[in-house]
Design an enzyme around this catalytic site. Sequence first.
Site, PDB file in Angstrom:
ATOM      1  N   SER A  28     -22.230  25.212 -62.766  1.00  0.00           N
ATOM      2  CA  SER A  28     -23.197  24.790 -61.735  1.00  0.00           C
ATOM      3  C   SER A  28     -24.368  24.047 -62.371  1.00  0.00           C
ATOM      4  O   SER A  28     -24.816  23.012 -61.870  1.00  0.00           O
ATOM      5  CB  SER A  28     -23.743  26.019 -61.002  1.00  0.00           C
ATOM      6  OG  SER A  28     -22.734  26.607 -60.230  1.00  0.00           O
ATOM      7  N   ARG A  32     -25.555  19.817 -62.153  1.00  0.00           N
ATOM      8  CA  ARG A  32     -26.906  19.447 -61.713  1.00  0.00           C
ATOM      9  C   ARG A  32     -27.651  18.713 -62.827  1.00  0.00           C
ATOM     10  O   ARG A  32     -28.423  17.788 -62.556  1.00  0.00           O
ATOM     11  CB  ARG A  32     -27.649  20.704 -61.267  1.00  0.00           C
ATOM     12  CG  ARG A  32     -27.095  21.240 -59.923  1.00  0.00           C
ATOM     13  CD  ARG A  32     -27.369  22.725 -59.774  1.00  0.00           C
ATOM     14  NE  ARG A  32     -27.057  23.244 -58.444  1.00  0.00           N
ATOM     15  CZ  ARG A  32     -25.844  23.646 -58.057  1.00  0.00           C
ATOM     16  NH1 ARG A  32     -24.796  23.547 -58.869  1.00  0.00           N
ATOM     17  NH2 ARG A  32     -25.670  24.139 -56.841  1.00  0.00           N
ATOM     18  N   GLY A 100     -15.093  20.882 -55.932  1.00  0.00           N
ATOM     19  CA  GLY A 100     -15.849  20.955 -54.683  1.00  0.00           C
ATOM     20  C   GLY A 100     -17.335  20.705 -54.918  1.00  0.00           C
ATOM     21  O   GLY A 100     -18.015  20.074 -54.101  1.00  0.00           O
ATOM     22  N   ARG A 128      -9.969  21.388 -48.617  1.00  0.00           N
ATOM     23  CA  ARG A 128     -11.210  22.153 -48.442  1.00  0.00           C
ATOM     24  C   ARG A 128     -12.127  21.519 -47.395  1.00  0.00           C
ATOM     25  O   ARG A 128     -12.161  20.309 -47.234  1.00  0.00           O
ATOM     26  CB  ARG A 128     -11.913  22.313 -49.795  1.00  0.00           C
ATOM     27  CG  ARG A 128     -11.013  23.058 -50.769  1.00  0.00           C
ATOM     28  CD  ARG A 128     -11.670  23.312 -52.085  1.00  0.00           C
ATOM     29  NE  ARG A 128     -12.797  24.224 -51.954  1.00  0.00           N
ATOM     30  CZ  ARG A 128     -13.626  24.514 -52.940  1.00  0.00           C
ATOM     31  NH1 ARG A 128     -13.453  23.952 -54.128  1.00  0.00           N
ATOM     32  NH2 ARG A 128     -14.608  25.355 -52.764  1.00  0.00           N
ATOM     33  N   SER A 173     -24.146  28.829 -48.539  1.00  0.00           N
ATOM     34  CA  SER A 173     -23.506  27.927 -49.498  1.00  0.00           C
ATOM     35  C   SER A 173     -24.547  27.158 -50.304  1.00  0.00           C
ATOM     36  O   SER A 173     -25.332  26.384 -49.759  1.00  0.00           O
ATOM     37  CB  SER A 173     -22.607  26.929 -48.758  1.00  0.00           C
ATOM     38  OG  SER A 173     -22.272  25.862 -49.632  1.00  0.00           O
ATOM     39  N   ASP A 326     -17.830  33.867 -56.918  1.00  0.00           N
ATOM     40  CA  ASP A 326     -16.686  33.371 -57.695  1.00  0.00           C
ATOM     41  C   ASP A 326     -16.012  34.469 -58.522  1.00  0.00           C
ATOM     42  O   ASP A 326     -15.000  34.216 -59.169  1.00  0.00           O
ATOM     43  CB  ASP A 326     -17.146  32.246 -58.625  1.00  0.00           C
ATOM     44  CG  ASP A 326     -17.546  30.994 -57.852  1.00  0.00           C
ATOM     45  OD1 ASP A 326     -17.055  30.808 -56.729  1.00  0.00           O
ATOM     46  OD2 ASP A 326     -18.360  30.216 -58.378  1.00  0.00           O
ATOM     47  N   LYS A 353     -12.052  28.550 -50.918  1.00  0.00           N
ATOM     48  CA  LYS A 353     -12.347  28.139 -52.294  1.00  0.00           C
ATOM     49  C   LYS A 353     -11.174  27.278 -52.797  1.00  0.00           C
ATOM     50  O   LYS A 353     -10.428  26.729 -51.997  1.00  0.00           O
ATOM     51  CB  LYS A 353     -12.595  29.364 -53.174  1.00  0.00           C
ATOM     52  CG  LYS A 353     -13.823  30.158 -52.773  1.00  0.00           C
ATOM     53  CD  LYS A 353     -15.103  29.375 -53.004  1.00  0.00           C
ATOM     54  CE  LYS A 353     -16.338  30.181 -52.644  1.00  0.00           C
ATOM     55  NZ  LYS A 353     -17.566  29.368 -52.715  1.00  0.00           N
TER      56      LYS A 353
HETATM   57  C1  S3P Z   1     -21.396  26.386 -56.435  1.00  0.00           C
HETATM   58  C2  S3P Z   1     -21.546  27.109 -55.276  1.00  0.00           C
HETATM   59  C3  S3P Z   1     -20.507  28.015 -54.758  1.00  0.00           C
HETATM   60  C4  S3P Z   1     -19.480  28.384 -55.826  1.00  0.00           C
HETATM   61  C5  S3P Z   1     -19.028  27.192 -56.606  1.00  0.00           C
HETATM   62  C6  S3P Z   1     -20.201  26.503 -57.286  1.00  0.00           C
HETATM   63  C7  S3P Z   1     -22.496  25.499 -56.851  1.00  0.00           C
HETATM   64  O1  S3P Z   1     -19.839  27.392 -53.696  1.00  0.00           O
HETATM   65  O2  S3P Z   1     -18.367  29.012 -55.247  1.00  0.00           O
HETATM   66  O3  S3P Z   1     -18.093  27.569 -57.600  1.00  0.00           O
HETATM   67  O4  S3P Z   1     -22.511  25.054 -58.036  1.00  0.00           O
HETATM   68  O5  S3P Z   1     -23.372  25.221 -56.025  1.00  0.00           O
HETATM   69  P1  S3P Z   1     -20.360  27.476 -52.168  1.00  0.00           P
HETATM   70  O6  S3P Z   1     -21.585  26.650 -52.043  1.00  0.00           O
HETATM   71  O7  S3P Z   1     -19.215  26.893 -51.356  1.00  0.00           O
HETATM   72  O8  S3P Z   1     -20.573  28.926 -51.903  1.00  0.00           O
END
Ligand code: S3P
Length: 445
Positions: A28, A32, A100, A128, A173, A326, A353
Amino acid sequence: MHDPAPRPASFSAPGPLRGRATVPGDKSISHRALMLSALAVGESRVEGLLEGEDVLATAAAMRAMGARIERGADAAWRIHGVGVGGLLQPETALDMGNSGTSTRLLMGLIASHAVTATFTGDASLSKRPMNRVIEPLALMGADVTASPGGRLPLMLRGLCPAVPISYRLPVASAQVKSAVLLAGLNTPGITTVIEPVATRDHSERMLKGFGAELSVEQDGDGARVITIRGEAELKPQHIVVPGDPSSAAFPVVAALLVPGSEVTIANVGLNPTRAALFDVLRAMGGDIEFANRREVGGEPVADIVVRHSILKGVETPVESVAAMVDEYPVLFVAAALAEGRTVARGLEELRVKESDRIAVMAEGLRAIGARVEELEDGLIIDGTGGDPLPGGATIAARLDHRIAMSFAVAGLVSKAAVTIDDIGPVATSFPGFAKLMTDLGAVAA
Ligand code: S3P
C-alpha cells in the site's frame, strides 16, 4: 506481468522453522510513494519499495503519464514528478495486471486531470467491482465507460477543473477513500471524504508528508472526516518503506503452527490500521513479541518475534475487519489448527478481493481435511487442536496471491504436502516468498 503458464509448487515442513527474515516493502505504501512522488515538483527518493508486479504496474502507468522513474544500483528509486495537474495523456492502455489498488487509486488521480485513459487487467481484476470508485469520481465530473457491471476494461475521461465533493463512503474501503482524495489533489477548493469505519490511513499520512493541506477530524457519530485542499503543490520527499505486515503474516502464522519454531521477522510496519491480525493471534494464545519498536518514514515499525504456540479458537472482532482485511485467509489456516471453534463474520468484502476469499478458502480448507462451514459473510472453523491436517490436495489459487501463500502455510502443517496449482501470482506482492520460507526450514518443490 507474471508468466501466464501456471507454475505449481508443493509445500511441507520436515521440522521447525527457525531464523531471522525480512519481508519486502509494504504494498500500500509503495503504490502511494510512487504516485505522490510522480506528482511532486522535483526528485523524490524511495527506499525499500516493494518490487512486486502490482507496484511495477503503478510505476509503468506513472511513466506513461510523464514521470521519470528509475531504480538505482543501490536499490533506491528516484522519481522525477510532473507536478499536480501535469499528468500527460498516456499513449496506450494502462495495464493494471492483478492490481486493484493501482486501478482504483489511478482512476482517482486521472479523474481531475485533462487525460483520457483506458484501464485493462488480468482475469481476476476484470471481475472486480469498479462502480465504488466510478460513482464518486463521476460526481466530480469524470466520465467513465466501463464494461458491464462496472468492470474492466474501462475508459475514464478526466475533467479539469473537477468539481469538489463531500462523499460519505458506502463501503469501508481505503482504495475508494484514496481515489477521492487523490482526485481532490487537483480539484479547486475542498474535497471531503467521510469514513464511518476507519480504514488504512497511509494516503492521509503521506499526503501530509508531501505538503498537501489535509485535515482529519471526528464528527459527532465518530466518523472520520478527511478534507483536502486542491490544486496542491507537493514537495519531493525521501521515503523509507517499512516491511509489509500483510506479507509478514505468512511466516508469522507458519512459525506459530509448526511445532518447535522460533522466527524473527524484522522491520515490519505496525500501523494500527493494518496490524489487527497480530492482536487476534495473541488473543488466540500466540506467542508474539514486538522487539525494537521504532518509527520509520512516519510509520510505527518493530521486529516480530514469534514462537510455536497451541492456539485457541476465537470470535474475530468485527470492529477490526478493516485493520486485517487482507489477513483472513491465513488466519483461517491458523484457526484450522486451533483448539475449538473460530467464528469470523462481517467479511462481505472478502468476496470481491483478488478472488472470492470466503468461498475459495472454504473449498481449499475442506480439500485438505479441515472442518469448515461457509456463511454469507464469513466462516466457522473447527480446529484440530494442533494436530496436522491430512493435506495432500492440489489447491486452485485463482490468480490470488494470498490464497496461494495461505495454502503454502497450510502445507507446512499437513501430513501430506499441499500443492498450489499456480504460485505465479505471489510475485504481485511477495517476490522471494518461497525462498524466505525455505530459508526458515520449509520445503518447497
Ligand atoms: C488497499 C486497501 C484494501 C486492501 C488492498 C490494499 C490499499 O482494499 O484489501 O489489498 O492499498 O488501499 P479495499 O480498499 O478494497 O478494502
